[in-house]
Every structure is written in structure tokens, then in C-alpha cells.
Design a protein around this motif. Structure first.
Motif, PDB file in Angstrom:
ATOM      1  N   SER A  91     -30.973  -7.285  13.329  1.00  0.00           N
ATOM      2  CA  SER A  91     -29.664  -7.287  12.644  1.00  0.00           C
ATOM      3  C   SER A  91     -28.540  -7.006  13.630  1.00  0.00           C
ATOM      4  N   ILE A 113     -22.999  -0.675  27.406  1.00  0.00           N
ATOM      5  CA  ILE A 113     -22.273  -1.167  26.223  1.00  0.00           C
ATOM      6  C   ILE A 113     -23.219  -1.220  25.017  1.00  0.00           C
ATOM      7  N   VAL A 114     -24.439  -1.734  25.260  1.00  0.00           N
ATOM      8  CA  VAL A 114     -25.412  -1.828  24.150  1.00  0.00           C
ATOM      9  C   VAL A 114     -25.710  -0.441  23.609  1.00  0.00           C
ATOM     10  N   VAL A 142     -37.409   1.375   3.306  1.00  0.00           N
ATOM     11  CA  VAL A 142     -38.594   1.986   3.921  1.00  0.00           C
ATOM     12  C   VAL A 142     -39.551   2.477   2.839  1.00  0.00           C
ATOM     13  N   VAL A 179     -36.417  -4.859  12.556  1.00  0.00           N
ATOM     14  CA  VAL A 179     -35.414  -5.471  11.667  1.00  0.00           C
ATOM     15  C   VAL A 179     -34.011  -4.986  12.053  1.00  0.00           C
ATOM     16  N   PHE A 188     -39.355  -1.614  10.631  1.00  0.00           N
ATOM     17  CA  PHE A 188     -37.961  -1.379  10.273  1.00  0.00           C
ATOM     18  C   PHE A 188     -37.078  -1.335  11.523  1.00  0.00           C
ATOM     19  N   MET A 218     -26.756  -4.011   7.475  1.00  0.00           N
ATOM     20  CA  MET A 218     -26.634  -3.468   8.836  1.00  0.00           C
ATOM     21  C   MET A 218     -25.849  -4.428   9.727  1.00  0.00           C
ATOM     22  N   TYR A 219     -26.126  -5.719   9.546  1.00  0.00           N
ATOM     23  CA  TYR A 219     -25.402  -6.712  10.333  1.00  0.00           C
ATOM     24  C   TYR A 219     -23.898  -6.600  10.078  1.00  0.00           C
ATOM     25  N   VAL A 244     -18.076  -3.318  15.727  1.00  0.00           N
ATOM     26  CA  VAL A 244     -17.799  -3.962  17.025  1.00  0.00           C
ATOM     27  C   VAL A 244     -16.366  -4.488  17.026  1.00  0.00           C
ATOM     28  N   SER A 245     -15.951  -5.081  15.894  1.00  0.00           N
ATOM     29  CA  SER A 245     -14.580  -5.590  15.804  1.00  0.00           C
ATOM     30  C   SER A 245     -13.576  -4.454  15.969  1.00  0.00           C
ATOM     31  N   ALA A 264     -31.491   1.775   3.838  1.00  0.00           N
ATOM     32  CA  ALA A 264     -32.629   1.936   4.741  1.00  0.00           C
ATOM     33  C   ALA A 264     -33.721   2.769   4.063  1.00  0.00           C
ATOM     34  N   ARG A 314     -22.199 -10.258  21.020  1.00  0.00           N
ATOM     35  CA  ARG A 314     -20.768 -10.590  21.065  1.00  0.00           C
ATOM     36  C   ARG A 314     -20.016  -9.566  21.911  1.00  0.00           C
ATOM     37  N   PRO A 367     -24.023  -9.072  16.760  1.00  0.00           N
ATOM     38  CA  PRO A 367     -22.786  -8.326  17.082  1.00  0.00           C
ATOM     39  C   PRO A 367     -22.827  -7.701  18.478  1.00  0.00           C
ATOM     40  N   VAL A 368     -23.986  -7.195  18.872  1.00  0.00           N
ATOM     41  CA  VAL A 368     -24.083  -6.560  20.191  1.00  0.00           C
ATOM     42  C   VAL A 368     -23.908  -7.611  21.287  1.00  0.00           C
ATOM     43  N   ALA A 421     -30.926  -5.578   6.023  1.00  0.00           N
ATOM     44  CA  ALA A 421     -30.619  -6.202   7.308  1.00  0.00           C
ATOM     45  C   ALA A 421     -29.224  -6.829   7.262  1.00  0.00           C
ATOM     46  N   THR A 481     -25.971   2.695  14.672  1.00  0.00           N
ATOM     47  CA  THR A 481     -27.260   2.806  13.976  1.00  0.00           C
ATOM     48  C   THR A 481     -27.625   4.243  13.660  1.00  0.00           C
ATOM     49  N   ILE A 513     -22.773   0.948  21.539  1.00  0.00           N
ATOM     50  CA  ILE A 513     -22.620   0.369  20.187  1.00  0.00           C
ATOM     51  C   ILE A 513     -23.763   0.812  19.272  1.00  0.00           C
ATOM     52  N   LEU A 514     -24.988   0.670  19.764  1.00  0.00           N
ATOM     53  CA  LEU A 514     -26.113   1.066  18.910  1.00  0.00           C
ATOM     54  C   LEU A 514     -26.091   2.555  18.612  1.00  0.00           C
ATOM     55  N   ILE A 533     -22.444  -3.350  11.661  1.00  0.00           N
ATOM     56  CA  ILE A 533     -22.346  -3.374  13.130  1.00  0.00           C
ATOM     57  C   ILE A 533     -21.262  -4.367  13.561  1.00  0.00           C
ATOM     58  N   SER A 534     -21.203  -5.516  12.868  1.00  0.00           N
ATOM     59  CA  SER A 534     -20.161  -6.494  13.191  1.00  0.00           C
ATOM     60  C   SER A 534     -18.782  -5.886  13.036  1.00  0.00           C
ATOM     61  N   ILE A 561     -35.495  -5.345   2.359  1.00  0.00           N
ATOM     62  CA  ILE A 561     -35.284  -5.319   3.803  1.00  0.00           C
ATOM     63  C   ILE A 561     -34.284  -6.405   4.211  1.00  0.00           C
TER      64      ILE A 561
END
Lengths: 778, 51
Positions: B31, A750-751, A454, B27, B24, A722-723, A730-731, A450, B38, B35-36, A719, A759, A754-755, A726-727, A715
Motif C-alpha cells: 500500500s 526519505i523512505v 488482522v 500488504v 499484513f 493505508m494508501y 506525502v502530499s 488494521a 513518488r 506514495p513512497v 490497504a 505507518t 515517511i514510513l 500515506i498519499s 484487507i
């Protein structure tokens, strides 16, 4: 018992063989596992190939710029000599330096100009270099046919000798084997072809202000008897001076000697070397190694490129480390079983490291394959052509560098997954459940990605913002529907001693073309200024003719009467030029606002007289016009003086035409009009004023493109990282999320959960996490 | 650093930095979207049964 040392040696050999055999087994096992996860492996190899390939490509360019030898003999001792502030010396200064220097053993100069060649089919415009006889011996180049120049061919009054480049000989003269001894006509004057250069030779570097490939070399007639002038005075003809350091002499010694020669000249010729305030000039010469001069500002561009690709490789490593970490944590069961069967921690770490090495090796091979393509792409999009970079090629050093950075990358991205993956706890590992082991490291890697992204985004934003500022800068004239092109008068026309009447005949014919609004000539249009010299000194007189004030440096343009109207430069006071501003009337000039402001003329500009260095008689100011950004959009307007081309003549000129006719059609009409007056007149360097403006922003556009491309790639990688993080998280928290939902937690809660935990990296958890957790429903 | 390496005269406005941060953030949210999504569409019964 036998021989103890021998037994020890056999035992050591057995241990080495055993270690190698087990390593080979681990390697084979790793390849099988990577093949099983083919998708992830391919993704990792692709990411690494981009990172490693980019670094290998930039290294290839750096190698060509700084390590590969220049294509000239003993190039390490070649230097170029300049005046202070980057001006190149005049011919008279060249002669003085050559006579006085003890650290430079051989000197040569080249002066580049447009010429018209006939006698080789249709008349063509060529880019010629007029050089001293020492030019080719200095560079260590022999002719492939005929010979190079002789010293006596530099004497004035002789028929010029010509040496053709291989490309010109082949394309324009059909590789005529009997070309040596043939006569060509240069601008209407005869010249004798004495040789053809070998195919590989070139000396045309835009960074040395040699803007295009040279077609022919012509011997320069050197007049030894002239007055000494610095080229910055506008009098001395500026030439590119090359020299070779004497054996044993250092660059510092040459610098010191050139400084003292410059100071001596300024002392001996105080009138010619005066300062802008009229006082004695602090004039010096300086020398620069030829390689440094050739690289010029592109040196920093290469470092910028290297910084960008290094940042990308770092992001690629962080991304790969994340993927491998997730993969290694998924293999907890396998690790536990191997450990239970007796595998040591070191053996497990080695297993993971070998898998990383396999990926890095694949990435480096793919990177090597794409590096040549990336290097060619970079050279093609560079804002300034550089033959040195264009000749960049991969060799053993480039391959060695690629494998070295691959090995370092493998260690960087594989060490954490190896250490974390080899650590196991029996219950979760054997039950196959995910643990939160390694999450902290993944957060750290995401933070690195990140931060780099940036950083690059900010860089791209800065250069884009500045490009926009430049594009929005008022130029001071209206560039729409204006076409610019160059003309060079032949010797026959110049022989009339008044070149411009020929141009004015062309102008009359062009102006009569239906659809043409106006047409004019100028020594150099805005943003491609030629002026009458590098810069001029002026002194203003009052009404009685006494010199009132010495006033500093300005720029002079010789223009035809319709110039200001054609470019829509606003007239602020007085009048524009008229057709009767010719040699039968007193010299007149139009100045810009900056001229009046800089020299404190206030509102009393009109009818003031000044003496320019180029004018023997006083020139009266008859008009004031708005400022034009002549030297570039990012350079503030300088004091400028417009002189009537009916009063001062010259052979090289730009023709500008304002018309709503499409450019391609207009060019045909203009050429037809010119050829109806003079059938052998060539027209070249055709472009619209919009293209000229765009051309001045090439470097800025390239910066935006380059840093923007790096930022977008960074970026995209961040991304993806980060995906994956987070995946994975979550698992790991599926059961927790399921229980929360079963207990009635809302989707928003829930959101936020997780975030909030994914994050926000651990080091910043206390302040940010507290704020997040304090939100309702968290 | 960019000032020393680039040919451009670097002078950024606060809006540019704000735009970079907002970009950012967007983005990051994009991203995280899959997952969220899901997670919020998780069926608790089947998820816990698998556990």
C-alpha cells in the motif's frame, strides 16, 4: 402590538422554514460538490453499498430465520420431541408420550426412508415420509386434491395410503387429474393414492435430518403392542416426533413433563433403559421449539455472518471517513470564505453532515439493490440447505433496517470530517496550503481497520489450519478409485426373507466386469454410516460362556466378504469373512482395534464371544482390523463390529466398487450388470469415496471460504485506506521531503521518514517511533 | 469467539499468527509503495518552486 403568542408562533414557523430552506440549499451545494468529485464519490458509494448491502442481506436471512412466521398453522406452539443426547424417540416411546402427556395436545411422527415406486411409468426411487394421520392436521395442511390421511389408515394390515407432493404429481404422473384413487406399487406392494398436497407445502429440513425433498407421504401402520425401546438402543425405529403445545401450556412445563415421562419409562423398563455400564439409565426426553430445531447449528452461522458483515461495514465507514476527512481538509479555503461571509460553525458542520447523508443514501439504495443478490449467493453456498433461509425475501422491515444502518453509518463516518473540516485557521486556509490537521484521527481509523483486518485474518488462518489438519487426518481406509451407491430391495426380493442373496448375485456380476478390482456391500460406508442401529450394547463372555463384562456402546456394520479388501482396511489379526460364514455356521464377527482397546481385551481378542443387542446367539470374534473414522474425520474411531451379511440380512444397503475405470463409465457398467439380474432394481445416491470425504468437510470449507472472503475484503479496504493516508501525508510533506533531498538525504532516509511517521499511529509513537527514529539516517 | 460460532475446532499454531502478521506487513508495504516512490523520485527544485 397584536397577539404576542401568534407573533411568536409565526416567528417560530419562519425560523423552521428558513432552516429548511437553508438546509435544502446546503444539500444542493453538497450534491454539486459530490458530483464535482465524482470519482471519490463513486468509490465511497461502492464501498458503502458493499457494507450496507452485506448487512441488509444478512438481516434478511436473520429475519427469515427468527422473525418471519413458519409456513404452518400456529407454528409458535409447534415443538419437536427428542431423547436426551439428541436421539429422536422410537415409535413405542411416541405412543407412551402421547398417552401420558397433558401439555401436548396433538402429536405426530414422520419416518423417512427410500422406496421404489412402480405403476407410474418406469420404476423410480423416491424419498418417502411414513407419517401418522395427525401429521397434516398438526401442521394445518389440507390436500389440494383428495384428502389427507384418516386415523384408521395407521392401523396395521391395511393397504397403505399415499399422498403425493405437488412436484411428484406433476413431474412423475404428468399432473394426472384422476390420480386420486389410483394404485401405485411401493417396493412391490400396492398403495392407494388418496390425495395431492398443495404446491407451497414442504417439510424437509436437513437440520431435522430430513436430507432431501420428500416425494410422497405414506400412512404408517402403527403396532401398539410392541415392547418399549429407546431408539438409541438400536431396537426401536427412530422417528421425528412433532407436537403442539396445549393452549396455555408453556415450553418449560412441557420440558418438565417430558422429563418426568422419560424418568418414569426408565424406572418401569430398567432392562431396556439400562446405561452403558449396565446400571439404570438417567434417561429423559426433551422438547425444542420447531423453529429452533429447524435452525439448529445454522443459528451460529448466521451470527458469524452478521459479525463479518458488521466488521466490513465498520471498515467501510472508517475508509469513507478517511476519504471525506482528506476531502474536507482540502476545502479549507472554501470553509474560510464561507466563515468570513458569516457562516456559523454549526452551519458548516451541517453542510458536511448533509454531504455524508447524501453519500449514505446513495450507498443504501445501491446496497438494497445488491442485498437480494448477496442473500441468494449466501444461501446457495451454505453448507447445509435450509428451505427457511431459501425463502428469505426483502420487505418493509428489511428496507427500514437498511435505511437505519445507513443513517447510523452516515453519522459514524461523517461526524469527524465535519468537525475537523469546519475548523479553520485564516493563514493556511486562505493560502490553500495543506495542514497536518486531522492526521491523528486518520491514524486512529487506520488502526481500527488494521485491527479488524488482522482479527479476520487470524480467524481465516485458524479455520484454514484446522481444515488442513482434518484433510491430512488418516481415514483408516484407501478411498481412491472407490465408487459407492445405494440399493433398496423390492418387497418381492425381501419376501424371500433373505435379502442379501440378491445383493450377492449383483456382486458376482459386478466383480466379473473387466477392470473391476473388487466389489462389496455394507450397511453404511465410512463417513455415511448407517449401522444396524444408532448404537449397540455388547457383553463379552469368556470361554465357558459366562458373561465376563458389560462393555458399552459400539457400532455394527453388516458387510459382504470382500468389504475389507475393497476399502483396503488393514487386517491386524485373525481372518476376514469367507463365503462359508453363512447361516449354516456359527455367527462370527470382526472387530476394530478400538473395540479391543476400549474393552480391555488386549491380545486375547480372537475367539472371544460377545452378545450384541441385535443378536440372540453369541458371536465369535474371528479377526481384528484397523480403526476407521466412520463417524467423521474429526470424530475419534469408535468401537466397531463387522458382521457377515450372509448371516444377517436387510433391505437397504450400499454397494462399493473398487476399479480404475472412470466413475461415469463404471456406473453404466454396474447398472447394466444389476439390471441383467433384476430389471426393476433402482440404483441411487452414487458418489465416489473422495466425494463422500469431501462432503463431510463442507462446513469446514464453508467456514474457510466465508471468513477468508471477509478477511480479504477487509484487507483490501484497509490497504486502500493505508494508501490514501500515506498519499495524503506525502502530499502534506512535499516541501519538507524536497528540502531533505536538496540537503543530501538518501533515498533510504526519505523512505524511513515517511514510513516512520505514517505507518506508526500516534498512540504507539513513543516506543515504536523512538526505535524507528534511532535507526541510522533517520 | 470464532470457536463458539464456527463448526470448526479452532486450535491455531504460533506459525499461523506469525504468517498473519507477515502478510499484513506485506500488504502495508505494498500500500505504501506508490506514495513512497513518488516521494523518493521527487525533484526538489520543481517541488520547491511550486511551493
Amino acid at each position: 402590538m397584536g397577539d404576542l403568542p401568534l407573533v411568536k408562533e409565526e416567528m417560530r414557523d419562519a425560523r423552521i422554514v428558513g432552516w429548511l430552506a437553508s438546509s435544502l440549499r446546503d444539500l444542493r451545494h453538497g450534491v454539486v460538490l459530490l458530483h464535482r468529485d465524482a470519482g471519490i464519490s463513486a468509490l465511497v458509494v461502492l464501498v458503502l453499498a458493499l457494507g450496507i448491502g452485506g448487512n441488509a442481506a444478512v438481516f434478511t436471512l436473520l429475519k427469515a430465520a427468527f422473525l418471519d412466521p413458519l409456513p404452518y398453522r400456529d407454528a409458535g406452539r409447534l415443538v419437536t420431541v427428542m431423547e436426551k443426547d439428541g436421539w429422536v424417540p422410537s415409535i413405542s416411546e411416541f405412543l407412551e408420550i402421547r398417552a401420558r402427556s397433558r401439555t401436548l395436545e396433538r402429536m405426530a411422527f414422520a419416518e423417512h426412508t427410500d422406496m421404489q415406486v412402480s405403476g407410474a411409468g418406469e420404476p423410480v426411487r423416491v424419498f418417502a415420509a411414513r407419517v401418522t394421520a395427525s401429521f397434516f392436521p398438526l401442521l394445518g395442511v389440507d390436500a389440494s386434491r383428495g384428502r389427507t390421511f384418516l386415523e384408521e389408515e395407521n392401523q396395521p394390515g391395511r393397504t397403505p395410503a399415499v399422498i403425493l407432493t405437488d412436484a411428484f404429481w406433476r413431474t412423475k404422473l404428468g399432473a394426472d387429474p384422476a390420480v386420486v384413487g389410483r394404485t401405485l406399487w411401493l417396493g412391490g406392494a400396492p398403495a392407494l393414492v388418496v390425495g395431492v398436497l398443495p404446491p407451497g407445502f414442504h417439510f424437509h429440513y436437513p437440520t431435522l435430518h430430513i436430507l432431501e425433498a420428500v416425494d410422497i407421504y405414506v400412512s404408517y401402520p402403527i403396532d401398539n403392542g410392541g415392547t418399549i425401546w429407546p431408539s438409541s438402543s438400536g431396537h426401536g425405529l427412530p422417528v421425528r416426533v412433532l407436537a403442539r403445545l396445549r393452549e396455555g401450556a408453556t415450553q418449560a412445563q412441557a420440558e418438565a413433563e417430558l422429563r418426568s415421562i422419560g424418568q418414569a419409562l426408565a424406572r418401569e423398563h430398567p432392562t431396556e433403559y439400562r446405561n452403558t455400564d449396565g446400571g439404570p439409565d438417567r434417561f429423559t426426553f426433551e422438547s425444542l421449539p420447531l423453529r429452533d430445531a429447524i435452525m439448529g447449528m445454522q443459528r451460529s452461522l448466521l451470527w458469524l455472518l452478521l459479525g463479518g458483515v458488521a466488521a466490513l461495514l465498520l471498515i467501510a465507514c472508517a475508509n469513507t471517513a478517511q476519504l471525506l476527512l482528506a476531502r474536507s481538509l482540502r476545502r479549507g479555503r472554501e470553509v474560510a470564505i464561507r466563515a468570513a461571509l458569516g457562516a456559523s460553525r454549526l452551519r458548516l458542520i451541517r453542510q458536511f453532515l448533509l454531504e455524508g447523508l447524501v453519500l449514505a443514501a446513495c450507498g443504501s439504495v445501491a446496497g438494497l439493490l445488491v442485498s437480494g443478490w448477496i442473500a441468494r449467493l449466501l444461501v446457495a453456498v451454505l453448507p447445509m440447505r435450509n428451505p427457511l433461509l431459501a425463502s428469505a425475501h426483502s420487505d418493509a422491515r428489511a428496507i427500514g433496517f437498511t435505511f437505519a444502518i445507513s443513517a447510523i453509518s452516515a453519522i459514524v463516518f461523517a461526524i469527524i470530517p465535519a468537525v475537523k473540516g469546519s475548523r479553520w485557521t485564516p493563514a493556511p486556509a486562505l493560502s490553500g496550503r495543506f495542514t497536518r490537521e486531522g492526521n491523528q484521527w486518520r491514524h486512529v481509523m487506520i488502526a481500527i481497520e488494521a485491527a479488524l483486518s488482522v482479527f479476520l485474518l487470524c480467524g481465516a488462518g485458524l479455520v484454514a489450519q484446522n481444515l488442513w489438519t482434518l484433510i491430512s487426518t488418516p481415514t483408516g481406509f484407501n478411498p481412491n478409485h472407490v465408487l459407492a451407491m445405494r440399493l433398496t430391495l423390492s418387497a418381492r426380493q425381501q419376501g424371500d426373507s433373505r435379502g442379501d442373496p440378491a445383493f450377492h448375485e449383483f456382486l458376482a456380476k459386478i466383480s466379473s466386469i473387466p477392470g473391476v478390482d473388487s466389489a462389496a456391500t455394507v450397511t453404511g460406508p465410512p463417513l455415511r454410516s448407517a449401522g444396524l442401529g444408532n448404537a449397540d450394547l455388547f457383553s463379552v463372555t469368556d470361554g465357558t460362556g459366562a458373561i465376563k463384562k458389560m462393555i458399552g456402546v459400539g457400532e455394527t456394520h453388516r458387510v459382504s466378504p470382500d468389504y475389507l479388501r475393497t476399502l483396503r482396511i488393514p487386517l491386524l489379526a485373525g481372518r476376514t469373512f469367507r463365503d462359508d460364514d453363512d447361516l449354516r455356521h456359527p455367527y462370527v464377527a470382526i472387530v476394530n482395534q478400538e473395540f479391543a482397546r476400549r474393552f480391555g481385551l488386549g491380545g486375547e481378542v480372537l475367539r472371544k464371544q460377545f452378545f450384541g443387542d441385535n443378536a440372540p446367539v453369541p458371536i465369535t470374534i474371528v479377526g481384528v482390523v484397523g480403526d476407521v473414522r466412520t463417524r467423521g474425520l474429526q470424530t475419534a474411531p469408535a468401537p466397531e463390529v463387522y458382521l457377515s451379511s450372509l448371516q444377517i440380512d436387510g433391505p437397504n444397503i450400499y454397494l462399493i466398487v473398487r476399479s480404475a475405470i472412470p466413475p461415469a463409465q463404471l456406473v453404466k457398467l454396474v447398472k447394466a450388470a444389476i439390471h441383467s439380474s433384476s430389471s426393476d432394481q433402482t440404483v441411487f445416491g452414487i458418489s465416489t469415496m473422495e466425494e463422500l470425504i469431501a462432503g463431510t468437510l463442507t462446513e469446514q470449507r464453508f467456514d474457510v471460504f466465508l471468513i477468508g472472503a471477509f478477511a480479504m475484503l477487509a484487507i483490501a479496504m484497509a490497504a486502500a485506506g493505508m494508501y490514501s493516508v500515506i498519499s495524503c501525508l506525502v502530499s502534506q510533506r512535499t516541501s519538507e521531503v524536497a528540502i531533505r533531498i536538496a540537503l543530501g538525504a538518501s533515498r533510504g532516509a526519505i523512505v524511513r521518514t515517511i514510513l516512520g511517521t505514517t505507518t506508526t499511529p500516534p498512540p504507539s509513537r513513543p516506543p515504536v517511533g523512538w526505535a524507528w527514529d534511532s535507526l541510522p539516517g533517520t | 469467539m470464532i470457536r463458539s460460532l464456527s463448526s470448526t475446532t479452532v486450535d491455531g499454531s504460533p506459525w499461523m499468527y506469525v504468517s498473519v502478521v507477515l502478510f499484513f506487513l506485506v500488504v502495508t508495504l505494498v500500500s505504501a509503495y506508490m506514495p513512497v516512490r513518488r516521494a523518493i523520485l521527487l525533484d526538489p527544485a520543481s517541488a520547491l518552486r511550486c511551493e
